[in-house]
Design an enzyme around this catalytic site. Sequence first.
Site: not given
Ligand code: ADP
Ligand code: MG
Length: 365
Positions: A113-116, A257, A254, A111
């Site tokens: 922002g890795k995948s983001y 967690g 990616d 959560g």
């Molecule tokens: P992870 O892959 O690390 O589990 P995600 O990339 O799925 O986490 O991010 C979790 C949530 O936070 C998503 O809804 C994503 O859109 C939001 N988010 C993450 N990074 C950003 C960012 N840099 N700007 C805006 N929203 C973000």
């Molecule tokens: Mg992810």
Amino acid sequence: ISKDCVRVAARVRPFNKREKDAGSRCVVSMVSSSITIQDPRDPQNRRSFCFDFAYWSHSGFFQDRSGLFVPEEADGRYADQDSVFQDLGEGILENALQGYNATLLAYGQTGSGKSYSMVGYGPNKGLVPKLCDRLFEAIRGNQETRQCQVFFSMMEIYNEQVIDLLSQGSRTSGGLRIREEQQRGFYVEGLRTVPCDSAQQVEQLMEQGTRTRTTAATHMNANSSRSHMLIILQLKQIFSKENITKQSNINLVDLAGSERQRSCGSEADRLKEGTAINLSLTTLGNVISALADVAVGRKVIHIPYRDSVLTKLLQSALGGNSRTVMIATLSPADICYEESLSTLRYAERAKRIQNRPVVNESPTE
Ligand code: ADP
Ligand code: MG
């Protein structure tokens, strides 16, 4: 051979709903490329880290009608996907075009922002699709001097099993085998590699792979945050006039967690997962620590690459023939303080690793 340190970036995201509802405070601050984190229970206790890049993506943005995150005029600080790509993606692309191997790793708690950052969501395209756009653009622009081929593969590592995300049925067969060859190092046997000639084609494959990943996870009652996703882009460039072929592998990872895995699911699953799932993540940490020790001149007898699937596949990216970048993603919230601090410490260790990248070129056969 010149030495080349792993480059490290940190990125902090906006509050999510849960954090907002909990009335969270932001404990992270950034000034140019340094990051400071404050202990919410002891505000005098601060730790600062200096990385190569720090991205403040916490606030000062709004989502436009298409869902795109754009910086608010009042606060131009929001680091969007484009600015992250300019610093991290462009360099990887240039390296690859020169014939170097390149690796990009995203590390952080679920959560954060890795995948983001890596893949992105909807119109907020992340590093991988932007990289592909620019790669095929560069290929089209260089047609006079070289002939290029791109191969795409995408896999998941779950429970120390390698699952091909581009082919059906590899999950039921119990995973693909890892092999080792003198020249090539470790590789996945029988992994599907798809020749691609456009960014759209790559994007379609990525969508297909992501679908396979989530449906498979649901099927196995597993959580995809516990698996690692690895994309390999192979670029082959044939320079006919010089009679030279350059080959580079781009690894895009990616990671699972980083949080301590809290158990859920059946007892049997838990046992299996406890030992295996994070064997790859734990071993990655051990490899990074050992290499960080090497870099500061400590005697290290053994780098445990062979202890996990992930570290076998990333051997060249860690202390070897690759230019490597890690993006460490953080929640801004006080309730995530411990995890964020541990992410920053991990990234600090990774920054000490020295690689020895070389241009992979040979006479055209
Ligand atoms: P992870 O892959 O690390 O589990 P995600 O990339 O799925 O986490 O991010 C979790 C949530 O936070 C998503 O809804 C994503 O859109 C939001 N988010 C993450 N990074 C950003 C960012 N840099 N700007 C805006 N929203 C973000
Ligand atoms: Mg992810």
